[in-house]
Design a protein around this motif. Structure first.
Motif, PDB file in Angstrom:
ATOM      1  N   LYS A  85       0.845  -1.193   0.000  1.00  0.00           N
ATOM      2  CA  LYS A  85       0.000   0.000   0.000  1.00  0.00           C
ATOM      3  C   LYS A  85       0.876   1.238   0.000  1.00  0.00           C
ATOM      4  N   GLY A  86       0.442   2.253  -0.732  1.00  0.00           N
ATOM      5  CA  GLY A  86       1.164   3.511  -0.759  1.00  0.00           C
ATOM      6  C   GLY A  86       0.591   4.493   0.233  1.00  0.00           C
ATOM      7  N   PRO A  87       1.017   5.750   0.175  1.00  0.00           N
ATOM      8  CA  PRO A  87       0.531   6.768   1.110  1.00  0.00           C
ATOM      9  C   PRO A  87      -0.971   7.024   1.006  1.00  0.00           C
ATOM     10  N   ASP A  88      -1.589   6.668  -0.114  1.00  0.00           N
ATOM     11  CA  ASP A  88      -3.034   6.864  -0.260  1.00  0.00           C
ATOM     12  C   ASP A  88      -3.820   5.622   0.162  1.00  0.00           C
ATOM     13  N   GLY A  89      -3.098   4.621   0.681  1.00  0.00           N
ATOM     14  CA  GLY A  89      -3.752   3.404   1.147  1.00  0.00           C
ATOM     15  C   GLY A  89      -4.049   2.396   0.053  1.00  0.00           C
ATOM     16  N   GLU A  90      -3.662   2.698  -1.181  1.00  0.00           N
ATOM     17  CA  GLU A  90      -3.918   1.813  -2.313  1.00  0.00           C
ATOM     18  C   GLU A  90      -2.607   1.179  -2.801  1.00  0.00           C
ATOM     19  N   PRO A  91      -2.677  -0.006  -3.379  1.00  0.00           N
ATOM     20  CA  PRO A  91      -1.463  -0.641  -3.894  1.00  0.00           C
ATOM     21  C   PRO A  91      -0.974   0.048  -5.164  1.00  0.00           C
ATOM     22  N   LYS A 100      13.077  11.955 -17.777  1.00  0.00           N
ATOM     23  CA  LYS A 100      13.868  12.350 -16.617  1.00  0.00           C
ATOM     24  C   LYS A 100      13.281  11.899 -15.285  1.00  0.00           C
ATOM     25  N   PHE A 101      12.024  11.469 -15.269  1.00  0.00           N
ATOM     26  CA  PHE A 101      11.385  11.063 -14.022  1.00  0.00           C
ATOM     27  C   PHE A 101      10.633   9.753 -14.196  1.00  0.00           C
ATOM     28  N   SER A 102      10.510   9.024 -13.091  1.00  0.00           N
ATOM     29  CA  SER A 102       9.643   7.852 -13.047  1.00  0.00           C
ATOM     30  C   SER A 102       8.645   8.042 -11.913  1.00  0.00           C
ATOM     31  N   LEU A 103       7.445   7.540 -12.127  1.00  0.00           N
ATOM     32  CA  LEU A 103       6.355   7.755 -11.179  1.00  0.00           C
ATOM     33  C   LEU A 103       5.630   6.449 -10.904  1.00  0.00           C
ATOM     34  N   VAL A 104       5.515   6.090  -9.627  1.00  0.00           N
ATOM     35  CA  VAL A 104       4.688   4.961  -9.205  1.00  0.00           C
ATOM     36  C   VAL A 104       3.331   5.516  -8.820  1.00  0.00           C
ATOM     37  N   SER A 105       2.292   5.049  -9.498  1.00  0.00           N
ATOM     38  CA  SER A 105       0.945   5.570  -9.289  1.00  0.00           C
ATOM     39  C   SER A 105      -0.017   4.446  -8.921  1.00  0.00           C
ATOM     40  N   SER A 106      -1.001   4.775  -8.095  1.00  0.00           N
ATOM     41  CA  SER A 106      -2.031   3.804  -7.731  1.00  0.00           C
ATOM     42  C   SER A 106      -3.246   3.923  -8.633  1.00  0.00           C
ATOM     43  N   PHE A 107      -3.240   4.901  -9.538  1.00  0.00           N
ATOM     44  CA  PHE A 107      -4.397   5.133 -10.399  1.00  0.00           C
ATOM     45  C   PHE A 107      -4.367   4.147 -11.567  1.00  0.00           C
ATOM     46  N   PRO A 108      -5.312   3.200 -11.622  1.00  0.00           N
ATOM     47  CA  PRO A 108      -5.246   2.148 -12.640  1.00  0.00           C
ATOM     48  C   PRO A 108      -5.700   2.587 -14.028  1.00  0.00           C
ATOM     49  N   THR A 111      -5.735   5.593 -19.372  1.00  0.00           N
ATOM     50  CA  THR A 111      -6.121   6.506 -20.447  1.00  0.00           C
ATOM     51  C   THR A 111      -5.765   7.949 -20.106  1.00  0.00           C
ATOM     52  N   GLU A 112      -5.463   8.200 -18.853  1.00  0.00           N
ATOM     53  CA  GLU A 112      -5.126   9.558 -18.411  1.00  0.00           C
ATOM     54  C   GLU A 112      -3.741   9.560 -17.775  1.00  0.00           C
ATOM     55  N   GLU A 113      -2.824  10.337 -18.334  1.00  0.00           N
ATOM     56  CA  GLU A 113      -1.469  10.393 -17.787  1.00  0.00           C
ATOM     57  C   GLU A 113      -1.479  11.067 -16.423  1.00  0.00           C
ATOM     58  N   GLY A 118       0.645  14.172  -8.034  1.00  0.00           N
ATOM     59  CA  GLY A 118      -0.792  14.159  -7.818  1.00  0.00           C
ATOM     60  C   GLY A 118      -1.191  13.304  -6.628  1.00  0.00           C
ATOM     61  N   GLN A 119      -2.495  13.224  -6.387  1.00  0.00           N
ATOM     62  CA  GLN A 119      -2.999  12.513  -5.209  1.00  0.00           C
ATOM     63  C   GLN A 119      -2.771  10.997  -5.281  1.00  0.00           C
ATOM     64  N   PHE A 120      -2.574  10.469  -6.501  1.00  0.00           N
ATOM     65  CA  PHE A 120      -2.358   9.028  -6.644  1.00  0.00           C
ATOM     66  C   PHE A 120      -0.876   8.674  -6.733  1.00  0.00           C
ATOM     67  N   SER A 121      -0.028   9.670  -6.650  1.00  0.00           N
ATOM     68  CA  SER A 121       1.407   9.451  -6.774  1.00  0.00           C
ATOM     69  C   SER A 121       1.983   8.869  -5.480  1.00  0.00           C
ATOM     70  N   HIS A 122       2.570   7.690  -5.574  1.00  0.00           N
ATOM     71  CA  HIS A 122       3.236   7.085  -4.413  1.00  0.00           C
ATOM     72  C   HIS A 122       4.664   7.583  -4.282  1.00  0.00           C
ATOM     73  N   LEU A 123       5.333   7.705  -5.425  1.00  0.00           N
ATOM     74  CA  LEU A 123       6.709   8.197  -5.412  1.00  0.00           C
ATOM     75  C   LEU A 123       7.074   8.699  -6.801  1.00  0.00           C
ATOM     76  N   THR A 124       7.677   9.875  -6.845  1.00  0.00           N
ATOM     77  CA  THR A 124       8.208  10.432  -8.085  1.00  0.00           C
ATOM     78  C   THR A 124       9.694  10.676  -7.879  1.00  0.00           C
ATOM     79  N   GLU A 125      10.507  10.095  -8.735  1.00  0.00           N
ATOM     80  CA  GLU A 125      11.950  10.236  -8.594  1.00  0.00           C
ATOM     81  C   GLU A 125      12.626  10.460  -9.937  1.00  0.00           C
ATOM     82  N   LYS A 126      13.738  11.148  -9.855  1.00  0.00           N
ATOM     83  CA  LYS A 126      14.535  11.358 -11.057  1.00  0.00           C
ATOM     84  C   LYS A 126      15.197  10.039 -11.448  1.00  0.00           C
ATOM     85  N   THR A 127      15.077   9.675 -12.688  1.00  0.00           N
ATOM     86  CA  THR A 127      15.727   8.468 -13.189  1.00  0.00           C
ATOM     87  C   THR A 127      16.531   8.800 -14.432  1.00  0.00           C
ATOM     88  N   GLU A 128      17.368   7.845 -14.819  1.00  0.00           N
ATOM     89  CA  GLU A 128      18.281   8.045 -15.932  1.00  0.00           C
ATOM     90  C   GLU A 128      17.973   7.071 -17.044  1.00  0.00           C
TER      91      GLU A 128
END
Length: 234
Positions: A85-91, A100-108, A111-113, A118-128
């Motif tokens: 579970k992430g900070p929003d309580g969802e997996p 430049k960034f990667s994002l783990v999101s709970s929003f399934p 169709t919408e980037e 945002g509220q469904f973002s568990h973690l956003t980090e700079k990646t290479e």
């Protein structure tokens, strides 16, 4: 911001276990994502001695890209990919990858980037992203199984342990013994195919393990064990 790919975060974290660590061949330190003709994407990583590949039927890669190589990935990002579970309580549902960034999101809903923070973002980090060519992983895939002749190649236990960890990560079972690993040599006898004997994974994951050089086992058992067996029979 343009996203270049999206994959199942659990698949990504599991396949990352096969990537090299600090290899001078920088492209081996990366995770490779490419489109698959049957739909979705294939996620692949290798250190040159063993390899893991996963078909993600729901994955996607931008049509302008034939492949994407993701280099630097922090432990925190991998942990977020595997979190129950992430900070929003969802997996976690999707790992989105941009230049430049990667994002783990709970929003399934794919169709919408998602928004980076945002509220469904568990973690956003700079990646290479790695600018290089990943090896053709299909070249090491055996064409057919070998007829078993009673002798099995010598295998690196560390890599078998890594495959077991991948099985645990993908299955969600702390003890993966219920699924088990299926090992089989290819017809060229140059590699061992690793698959998981699990309904959800048997047609989704494949691993390749290159044998080690070792002494030929002339006897089936060591002499002391043969003596013991003979005395018990008597």
């Amino acid at each position: 911001m343009k996203y270049l790919a999206r994959v199942n975060p659990k698949y990504f974290a599991a396949i990352h276990q096969c990537a090299a660590k600090g290899d001078v061949r920088y492209y081996l330190n990366a995770v490779h994502i490419e489109p698959h003709a049957a739909g979705g994407v294939v996620i692949v990583a290798t250190n040159g001695h063993f390899m893991g590949a996963m078909h993600d039927p729901d994955g996607w890669i931008h049509p302008d890209h034939k492949s994407v190589l993701i280099g630097t990935v922090s432990k925190r990002m991998l942990s977020a990919c595997m979190s129950r579970k992430g900070p929003d309580g969802e997996p976690p549902a999707v790992l989105w990858i941009s230049e430049k960034f990667s994002l783990v999101s709970s929003f399934p809903d794919i169709t919408e980037e998602p928004e980076l923070f945002g509220q469904f973002s568990h973690l956003t980090e700079k990646t290479e992203l790695v600018d290089g060519k990943f090896p053709d992983w299909r070249r090491v895939m055996p064409k057919q199984r070998a007829q078993f002749e009673g002798a099995y190649p010598c295998l690196n236990g560390e890599y078998l342990e890594a495959f077991n960890k991948i099985g645990v990560m993908l299955s969600g079972q702390k003890h993966f013994g219920g699924g088990g690993m299926h090992l089989e040599t290819g017809s060229d006898k140059g590699s061992v195919v690793v698959r998981f004997n699990s309904h959800d994974l048997v047609d989704r994951f494949v691993g390749i393990l290159m044998p080690m050089r070792g002494e030929e086992m002339k006897a089936f058992l060591p002499p002391w064990a043969e003596v013991e067996a003979a005395s018990e029979a008597a």
